[in-house]
Design a protein around this motif. Structure first.
Motif, mmCIF file in Angstrom:
data_model
loop_
_atom_site.group_PDB
_atom_site.id
_atom_site.type_symbol
_atom_site.label_atom_id
_atom_site.label_comp_id
_atom_site.label_asym_id
_atom_site.label_seq_id
_atom_site.Cartn_x
_atom_site.Cartn_y
_atom_site.Cartn_z
ATOM 1 N N ILE A 164 68.856 63.783 -0.333
ATOM 2 C CA ILE A 164 70.251 64.150 -0.091
ATOM 3 C C ILE A 164 70.308 65.473 0.673
ATOM 4 N N PHE A 165 69.288 65.733 1.464
ATOM 5 C CA PHE A 165 69.190 66.969 2.230
ATOM 6 C C PHE A 165 70.114 66.882 3.437
ATOM 7 N N PRO A 166 70.859 67.944 3.731
ATOM 8 C CA PRO A 166 71.783 67.889 4.876
ATOM 9 C C PRO A 166 71.051 67.831 6.217
ATOM 10 N N GLN A 167 71.773 67.449 7.241
ATOM 11 C CA GLN A 167 71.218 67.415 8.592
ATOM 12 C C GLN A 167 71.025 68.849 9.089
ATOM 13 N N VAL A 168 69.779 69.260 9.233
ATOM 14 C CA VAL A 168 69.439 70.594 9.738
ATOM 15 C C VAL A 168 68.364 70.396 10.794
ATOM 16 N N ILE A 209 64.835 75.187 10.433
ATOM 17 C CA ILE A 209 63.848 75.148 9.348
ATOM 18 C C ILE A 209 62.617 75.952 9.745
ATOM 19 N N ASP A 210 62.160 75.794 10.982
ATOM 20 C CA ASP A 210 61.003 76.535 11.486
ATOM 21 C C ASP A 210 61.245 78.037 11.364
ATOM 22 N N ALA A 211 62.385 78.521 11.843
ATOM 23 C CA ALA A 211 62.698 79.951 11.799
ATOM 24 C C ALA A 211 62.799 80.450 10.358
ATOM 25 N N PHE A 212 63.391 79.651 9.481
ATOM 26 C CA PHE A 212 63.546 80.004 8.073
ATOM 27 C C PHE A 212 62.175 80.188 7.414
ATOM 28 N N ILE A 213 61.271 79.245 7.641
ATOM 29 C CA ILE A 213 59.932 79.332 7.049
ATOM 30 C C ILE A 213 59.138 80.478 7.673
ATOM 31 N N PHE A 245 57.294 83.160 5.534
ATOM 32 C CA PHE A 245 55.852 82.920 5.486
ATOM 33 C C PHE A 245 55.291 83.008 6.910
ATOM 34 N N PRO A 246 55.161 84.213 7.455
ATOM 35 C CA PRO A 246 54.674 84.351 8.837
ATOM 36 C C PRO A 246 53.312 83.681 9.029
ATOM 37 N N ASN A 247 53.147 83.041 10.163
ATOM 38 C CA ASN A 247 51.894 82.394 10.570
ATOM 39 C C ASN A 247 51.501 81.199 9.700
ATOM 40 N N LEU A 248 52.404 80.678 8.899
ATOM 41 C CA LEU A 248 52.114 79.503 8.081
ATOM 42 C C LEU A 248 52.133 78.224 8.919
ATOM 43 N N ILE A 249 53.060 78.158 9.853
ATOM 44 C CA ILE A 249 53.257 76.947 10.644
ATOM 45 C C ILE A 249 52.266 76.902 11.793
ATOM 46 N N SER A 250 51.675 75.732 11.990
ATOM 47 C CA SER A 250 50.707 75.538 13.070
ATOM 48 C C SER A 250 51.418 75.522 14.420
ATOM 49 N N VAL A 302 57.718 72.296 13.220
ATOM 50 C CA VAL A 302 58.485 71.501 12.260
ATOM 51 C C VAL A 302 59.113 70.347 13.017
ATOM 52 N N SER A 303 58.962 69.149 12.486
ATOM 53 C CA SER A 303 59.571 67.961 13.070
ATOM 54 C C SER A 303 60.554 67.375 12.070
ATOM 55 N N VAL A 304 61.724 67.019 12.545
ATOM 56 C CA VAL A 304 62.748 66.451 11.672
ATOM 57 C C VAL A 304 63.203 65.115 12.249
ATOM 58 N N THR A 305 63.166 64.085 11.411
ATOM 59 C CA THR A 305 63.726 62.781 11.774
ATOM 60 C C THR A 305 64.884 62.511 10.812
#
Length: 91
Positions: free
Chosen positions: A29-33, A38-42, A46-51, A60-63
């Motif tokens: 039930i997560f809203p459309q974001v 999401i990438d900027a939030f993480i 958590f700097p440097n966590l995302i590849s 971050v990929s969102v479908t």
């Protein structure tokens, strides 16, 4: 209150290399974001966590059904749970 996100073992919508680390979430039930938010939030928390590796799925990929967060390195279950909790409470 039901979970907004459910962790999955593998994505249905995006092909990851076998050696890639990722957090794969089903959007219950997560809203459309969009992925950028999401990438900027993480990245802020958590700097440097995302590849950001070139030549493979990164960022971050969102479908419509899933959120895939590719990781630069493996992280602990408690870190994963913390990220999921932050996403659920902030979006």
């Amino acid at each position: 209150m039901p979970n907004k996100l459910t962790r999955l073992l593998k994505p249905d919508s995006i092909g990851l290399a076998p050696n890639q680390n990722a957090i794969i979430l089903k959007r219950d039930i997560f809203p459309q974001v969009d992925a950028g938010k999401i990438d900027a939030f993480i990245e802020q928390r958590f700097p440097n966590l995302i590849s950001r590796a070139e030549g493979q799925v990164n960022g971050v990929s969102v479908t419509k059904d899933e959120i895939v967060i590719t990781l630069a390195n493996p992280i602990s279950e408690s870190q994963i749970n913390s990220i999921i909790s932050l996403l659920e409470t902030n979006f």
